[in-house]
Design a protein around this motif. Structure first.
Motif, short mmCIF file in Angstrom:
data_model
loop_
_atom_site.label_atom_id
_atom_site.label_comp_id
_atom_site.label_asym_id
_atom_site.label_seq_id
_atom_site.Cartn_x
_atom_site.Cartn_y
_atom_site.Cartn_z
N LYS A 2 1.01 -1.25 -0.09
CA LYS A 2 -0.07 0.12 0.01
C LYS A 2 0.95 1.43 0.00
O LYS A 2 1.93 1.24 0.46
CB LYS A 2 -0.73 0.03 1.11
CG LYS A 2 -1.81 -1.13 1.27
CD LYS A 2 -3.11 -1.08 0.29
CE LYS A 2 -4.03 -2.13 0.34
NZ LYS A 2 -5.01 -2.28 -0.68
N VAL A 16 -3.05 -1.04 -4.60
CA VAL A 16 -2.22 -0.24 -3.59
C VAL A 16 -2.59 0.91 -3.07
O VAL A 16 -2.25 1.50 -2.12
CB VAL A 16 -1.03 0.24 -4.25
CG1 VAL A 16 -0.07 -1.03 -5.03
CG2 VAL A 16 -0.80 1.35 -5.41
N PRO A 76 -5.05 2.53 -0.21
CA PRO A 76 -5.92 1.88 1.03
C PRO A 76 -7.13 2.06 0.87
O PRO A 76 -7.77 2.91 -0.15
CB PRO A 76 -5.19 3.00 2.06
CG PRO A 76 -4.15 3.74 1.36
CD PRO A 76 -4.38 3.63 -0.05
#
Length: 498
Positions: free
Chosen positions: A156, A206, A208
């Motif tokens: 992330k 990636v 969040p």
């Protein structure tokens, strides 16, 4: 009941405890005592280790808890303010993969230009209200192109405040306003800017989980509680970039309300209910903290990078650390408006947005060795920052931003009478000063997000006005003449750069 706010800056980490009943700050701490180091392994780069931020969050918390006023069992909610536009990347074990590429790093300008070229300027401005420029999405593209092996390990990406929230809760999430400042929010779709992701070659997995600024962002984990010396389970209920949060701390939430700060960077932040944009992206529009689809609120941000670092450079290099900032302010007051012809262009901290990401460097012009002393340089520096902000204010007003007054905390460069009066007279609006700070604002935001305050009036009942400055009709013409000379100098520099 008490509220805890953190301000994760590039210069220091600050923390504040607010008494929820009175709305007043009852404890404050910061770490380190000297400014955090910014690493610059190459020209134009600016990096910091996110784990160093966490180290100082722990140190700041320990200092805060030493206060007799703090009752850690009474802390009901936590809020986070953070330096905007930085990039933090972690692997699947939530370990940091590289130093954070922070807000004043200039390496990703070309990457942003490539995204704009692929999407087209018309699309970028209508959907993103900005060109991708040197913001977080462009920095992530730079990592993909220049550190491909490392890029493949990314689980992330986060903004600096998201990283601190992860350390506190163990969860990885971000906010709508955070994605807007990363230039990853599509204002027309009211969702993730997938076209930017595709143009940059960034996989959507990636990103969040996306939250609003206020609400339940997780609870303090047992591990983090042990590290911080706090009870576990405290609600994390607010998160925002430092400039939207500064506006919140000044109760600037509705159209026409203008907030300013002049610490590490110099900023004017104007709230509007319209998705306005500058065609050249010299100022930038983001989602404000209280924005939603039913009550649209945007923040138009004018930022001058070379603010705090210029003042620090003067203190350390010109005055050889012989004087503190208060004494320097007094020296500046001993010189007349216009600094006796001396002019400083303060753009010595990387590419500047109001110059379309041009990195001109700073200039000290028209020095006369017979007349000018260090006091003249100090006044010219303070005037130069104020002139830069007024230069940007002209852009904001062209966009349709109404500026009737400016609110600011009575701190940093606003402690300089020269700076205050120059800004007030050139902008020709009153300047109202308040007793507040970013960490205090984050604590108030935590109270709002946790539903502790019933309304806005209750949330800001502790906001205290410290004074105001009005334009001076007798001196305003002098300030405007000095401003005109400064703008002519800037124009010549830009023509040379072109």
């Amino acid at each position: 009941m008490q509220l805890l706010g953190y301000d994760i800056g590039s210069s220091s980490i600050k923390a504040s405890i607010v008494d929820a009943e009175s709305g007043l700050q009852i404890a404050f701490a910061q770490s380190p005592e000297k400014e955090l180091t910014i690493q610059s392994p190459r020209k134009g780069w600016a990096e910091q280790d996110p784990n160093v931020w966490w180290k100082h969050v722990k140190a700041t918390t320990a200092r805060l808890l030493d206060s007799d006023n703090v009752q850690k069992e009474a802390i009901a909610a936590i809020g986070i303010s953070y330096q905007m536009h930085g990039l933090v990347i972690v692997d699947e074990n939530k370990e940091v993969l590289r130093p954070s590429i922070i807000w004043c790093d200039g390496r990703a300008v070309d990457s942003g230009s490539e995204i704009t070229e692929e999407l087209g300027e018309a699309y970028s401005l209508s959907h993103l209200l900005n060109k991708p420029g040197n913001f977080t999405a462009s920095k992530l593209k730079w990592v993909k192109e220049h550190e491909p092996d490392l890029f493949q390990k990314i689980f992330k990406f986060m903004l600096p405040g998201d990283f601190i929230a992860m350390k506190m809760t163990g969860q990885i999430n971000t906010s709508v306003s955070g994605l807007s400042e990363a230039i990853l929010w599509d204002y027309k779709k009211h969702g993730l800017a997938t076209e930017v992701m595709h143009a940059a070659g960034i996989p959507e997995n990636v990103v969040p989980e996306i939250f609003t600024n206020f609400g339940q962002h997780g609870k303090l984990s047992e591990r983090a509680a042990d590290e911080l010396g706090l009870p576990s389970g405290i609600l994390l209920s607010y998160r925002a970039g430092d400039q939207p949060n500064n506006a919140l701390s000044l109760n600037a939430m509705d159209p026409g309300e203008i907030a300013s700060t002049a610490g590490t960077s110099g900023v004017i932040y104007g709230v509007t209910d319209k998705p306005l944009y500058d065609k050249q992206s010299r100022v930038n529009t983001f989602v404000h903290v209280n924005h939603n689809e039913d009550l649209q609120r945007y923040g138009v941000l004018l930022c001058i990078n070379g603010t705090g670092i210029q003042n620090s450079w003067l203190k350390n290099e010109v005055f050889n650390s012989e004087l503190d900032y208060r004494a320097m302010n007094e020296r500046a007051e001993s010189v007349a408006v216009g600094s006796d012809g001396l002019s400083i262009i303060p753009f010595g901290n990387g590419p500047e947005r109001i110059l379309q990401d041009t990195d001109t460097g700073a200039y000290i012009g028209k020095i006369n060795f017979n007349r000018h002393r260090r006091a003249h340089i100090t006044r010219a520096a303070h005037e130069g920052i104020a002139f830069s902000l007024c230069h940007g204010l002209d852009i904001m007003q062209e966009m349709g931003i109404s500026i009737e007054s400016i609110r600011a905390a009575s701190s940093n460069m606003f402690q300089s009478r020269v700076f205050r009066e120059t800004l007030c007279n050139c902008a020709n609006v009153p300047l109202d000063l308040y007793e507040t700070n970013g960490a205090l604002g984050a604590a108030i935001g935590a109270g709002i997000g946790a539903g502790i305050f019933s309304d806005r009036e209750e949330a800001f009942k502790g906001l205290q006005k410290k004074g105001s400055v009005d334009p001076d009709p007798k001196q305003r013409d002098e300030y405007l003449r000095a401003f005109d000379e400064w703008q002519l100098t800037l124009k010549k520099i830009l023509e040379t750069e072109a």
